[in-house]
Design a protein around this motif. Structure first.
Motif, short mmCIF file in Angstrom:
data_model
loop_
_atom_site.label_atom_id
_atom_site.label_comp_id
_atom_site.label_asym_id
_atom_site.label_seq_id
_atom_site.Cartn_x
_atom_site.Cartn_y
_atom_site.Cartn_z
N ILE A 157 30.87 -15.68 29.54
CA ILE A 157 29.71 -14.88 29.97
C ILE A 157 28.54 -15.09 29.02
O ILE A 157 27.38 -15.19 29.45
N TRP A 181 29.68 -10.03 33.69
CA TRP A 181 30.15 -10.98 34.70
C TRP A 181 29.31 -10.89 35.97
O TRP A 181 28.99 -11.90 36.60
N TYR A 225 36.03 -8.22 35.82
CA TYR A 225 35.93 -8.24 34.35
C TYR A 225 36.87 -7.21 33.75
O TYR A 225 37.54 -7.48 32.74
#
Length: 205
Positions: A187, A151, A175
């Protein structure tokens, strides 16, 4: 201390799917790795691959492999922050980093179970020791398997300082607390977009 949002079924699906995706990608990109390896050797007759010790799940030491993108004596004076326009990077290394090809050998770590495709990026112990004194609950990012991309990597530009690391860790914590298969898929798609468009996201550490 922060702990991941944990769902046994989702975790097993994640592990199972990432194993076969990583195996598929290694087979597909084997010719690319071979060609890149030849170019690396032709430039300075040095090693094609290099390895580093990183911190993994719960702080366990793991060894990751990458295609070498820096000069042979790049860290003769010890571990250093990698910067965006690092003069230690070779000519072929610039291309490999731009296209993320240098990251492909880390898929081996995913097959071994040391890493995930998606998760907080593992860092070197020397750098972690610095960050632990600056960032509250920093070690919490290792309460989930580290990943090749994450992320923070798809949402934050290339960083090379403690300040940048503080910002990136906030994404890691997000995350950690919001882990789900859907977030992993988001992602994954954002990573593909970054690679295809050569965007300035941070995959190096």
């Amino acid at each position: 201390i922060l702990y991941p949002r944990f769902n046994v079924l989702e975790y097993r699906v994640k592990r199972f799917s990432e194993f076969f995706i990583s195996l598929f990608l290694l087979l597909i990109f084997a010719p690319v790795i071979f060609i890149a390896g030849c170019l690396i050797y032709m430039e300075d007759n040095g090693k094609i691959f290099y390895s580093q010790i990183r911190n993994g799940l719960y702080g366990k030491k793991i060894r990751i492999f990458k295609l070498r993108t820096m000069k042979i004596d790049a860290e003769i004076n010890g571990a250093q922050w990698s910067t965006k326009n690092d003069k230690r990077i070779t000519k072929i290394g610039h291309i490999l980093r731009k296209t993320r090809i240098d990251e492909i050998p880390q898929l081996i770590s995913v097959l071994k179970g040391d890493m995930s495709l998606i998760g907080p990026r593992p860092e070197r112990p020397e750098i972690d020791n610095q960050l632990e004194t600056k960032i509250i609950a920093y070690k919490s990012r290792y309460n989930i398997l580290p990943g090749i991309t994450g992320w923070a990597q798809v949402n934050y530009p290339y960083g090379s300082s403690i300040h940048d690391s503080c910002n990136k860790v906030s994404y890691d914590f997000y995350y950690l607390r919001n882990f789900s298969i859907l977030l992993d898929l988001l992602i994954l798609f954002k990573t593909m977009r970054v690679v295809i468009k050569y965007e300035n996201a941070s995959f190096q550490s």
